[in-house]
Design a protein around this motif. Sequence first.
Motif, PDB file in Angstrom:
ATOM      1  N   UNK A  71      77.614  16.362  23.503  1.00  0.00           N
ATOM      2  CA  UNK A  71      78.362  15.108  23.520  1.00  0.00           C
ATOM      3  C   UNK A  71      79.773  15.312  24.043  1.00  0.00           C
ATOM      4  N   UNK A  72      80.458  16.364  23.588  1.00  0.00           N
ATOM      5  CA  UNK A  72      81.838  16.583  23.998  1.00  0.00           C
ATOM      6  C   UNK A  72      81.934  16.843  25.493  1.00  0.00           C
ATOM      7  N   UNK A  73      81.046  17.651  26.021  1.00  0.00           N
ATOM      8  CA  UNK A  73      81.090  17.931  27.460  1.00  0.00           C
ATOM      9  C   UNK A  73      80.787  16.675  28.269  1.00  0.00           C
ATOM     10  N   UNK A  74      79.811  15.887  27.837  1.00  0.00           N
ATOM     11  CA  UNK A  74      79.475  14.653  28.559  1.00  0.00           C
ATOM     12  C   UNK A  74      80.632  13.664  28.501  1.00  0.00           C
ATOM     13  N   UNK A  75      81.163  13.429  27.317  1.00  0.00           N
ATOM     14  CA  UNK A  75      82.191  12.388  27.144  1.00  0.00           C
ATOM     15  C   UNK A  75      83.539  12.770  27.738  1.00  0.00           C
ATOM     16  N   UNK A  76      83.715  14.032  28.134  1.00  0.00           N
ATOM     17  CA  UNK A  76      84.956  14.465  28.786  1.00  0.00           C
ATOM     18  C   UNK A  76      84.747  14.727  30.277  1.00  0.00           C
ATOM     19  N   UNK A  77      83.628  14.271  30.820  1.00  0.00           N
ATOM     20  CA  UNK A  77      83.306  14.532  32.231  1.00  0.00           C
ATOM     21  C   UNK A  77      83.929  13.530  33.187  1.00  0.00           C
ATOM     22  N   UNK A  78      84.080  12.289  32.734  1.00  0.00           N
ATOM     23  CA  UNK A  78      84.467  11.199  33.629  1.00  0.00           C
ATOM     24  C   UNK A  78      85.599  10.382  33.026  1.00  0.00           C
ATOM     25  N   UNK A  79      86.266   9.632  33.891  1.00  0.00           N
ATOM     26  CA  UNK A  79      87.246   8.673  33.432  1.00  0.00           C
ATOM     27  C   UNK A  79      86.612   7.300  33.269  1.00  0.00           C
ATOM     28  N   UNK A  80      87.358   6.254  33.648  1.00  0.00           N
ATOM     29  CA  UNK A  80      86.891   4.895  33.395  1.00  0.00           C
ATOM     30  C   UNK A  80      86.930   4.000  34.627  1.00  0.00           C
ATOM     31  N   UNK A  81      86.949   4.584  35.820  1.00  0.00           N
ATOM     32  CA  UNK A  81      86.819   3.783  37.033  1.00  0.00           C
ATOM     33  C   UNK A  81      85.397   3.251  37.140  1.00  0.00           C
TER      34      UNK A  81
END
Length: 533
Positions: A71-81
């Motif tokens: 979860x941590x790696x996935x949720x820190x992969x991208x921003x919000x564009x």
Amino acid sequence: MTERRLKHWGWGYEDQAPTATQLREAAEGIRARFGFGGEVEKPVPLAEVELRKARLKAPSGLGGLFSDAHYERVSHSLGSAYRDVVRGFYGKFENPPDLVAFPGDESEIEAVLSWAEAEGAAVIPFGGGTSVCGGVEPRLGERPSVSLDLRRLDRVLEVDAESLAARIQAGATGPGLEDQLREHGLTLRHFPQSFEYATLGGWIATRAGGHFATLETHIDDLVESVRAITPRGTWESRRLPGSGAGPSPDRLLIGSEGILGVIAESWVRVRPRLGFKASASVAFDDFGVAAGAVRALAQSGLHPANCRLLDASEAELTGAGAGSANLLILGFESAHHPVDAAIDTALEIARDHGGNPGEVRTAGDGDDAVGQWRGAFLLAPYLRDTFVACGVLSETFETAITWDRFEEFHATVMETARRAVAEASGVAADGPGAPRVSCRFTHVYPDGVAPYFTVLAPAVRGGEVEQWDEVKAAASEALIGAGGTITHHHAVGRDHRPWYDRQRPAPFAAALRAAKAELDPSGMLNPGVLIDL
């Protein structure tokens, strides 16, 4: 009890996701309103997201500072564009960090930097993950990376009530710092659209635009001093109300996007909580005439807290109007004195320019145009997730231009955006079901304005990223070609780099590279943002 977690692909918390029934109803409403929007699709569940194997192993000597949890790696992969949200929706996380670090103090930040430098890894500071320009995605090829999540540094450390200032850690979110300041009867009053999740350090690193439409438009204006941890030592400026002692050390950190150091805390200017407010909307038949009224207001010395002009399409989109008139949202506020005279004078200026004012409100949000706009503004990031699920491309871009060039600039950008989004979407630029491009003013100055454009179009299912890239490139070329800035308050990141490289002076780029080489000789801090060594 289970911890409430943010969504791994979109905006807000996991428990805020709409149900299947709600999405079907939303899709019907979208099609009825815009004439486009396809069948509802479901996001790829977290458990089905595949990530490349981590190329770093957490050092045993640093305890629980690092995590390689899925979860941590996935949720820190991208921003919000938009391109981030749509890739996350389809489970495409091509550039996950290898580890996520959660420092709780400055010594742990130093430990992470020291270890990562020895490993040859990059470190990307991560606040709320709300970047809309590729500022937190590790697009680094074969180089391993660590996402440095600063949200454990979330306290208001000190309040100087006499000077109206507060020392706040960089990981404090908007609601978190406001809750702590409220105990002292104070507020920072910096409310960007990302307020719920973004952090003070993120605002400073990206020169975020905030609540005030005039005067203190950016976080720059609220910063008194900054403390940052660099790979070569601590950078802390002297706390002063102002100084003429050479180039400002704060100004070099403000907007540095994490390439020079990790912002740890800042003294910021705060103010007493509000005692007086007044707001009203003003309708205009012609957008150009309305822009003239806004210019007069910006140059009047009245300094409204809110002075946001919505074109007719934007007013309809937000529910603030029916689409038959352009709408000016005006607001004044003070902690100390009534603002009735100020808003009366502002409305008189608007009338002189052909405006038709509505009722003045002095209480909280209502069901009038002002309240409708404010509600839509806060809900927009959540709605974008729904648009993605329903097959609608939804994106924004913003800029700034001087008043003497605004009319031609606005016409050029609107036409370019309409044509580009129609071509990229494979539909006609006019008629039923055509893409929509609208404009609003977010911040205004005596010498110019910050226009903010919104694009809605039928998404090319499976090709949304390529569609977005085409629209983004055309709009960005129009902004730069017509003399505007590539960004007024969204920062540069990786998405705006090609146009930022053309905007900045070459000698300044060389000076910035020299500063980075001195502070970060291994190029570990957020490489690819702003400059390359």
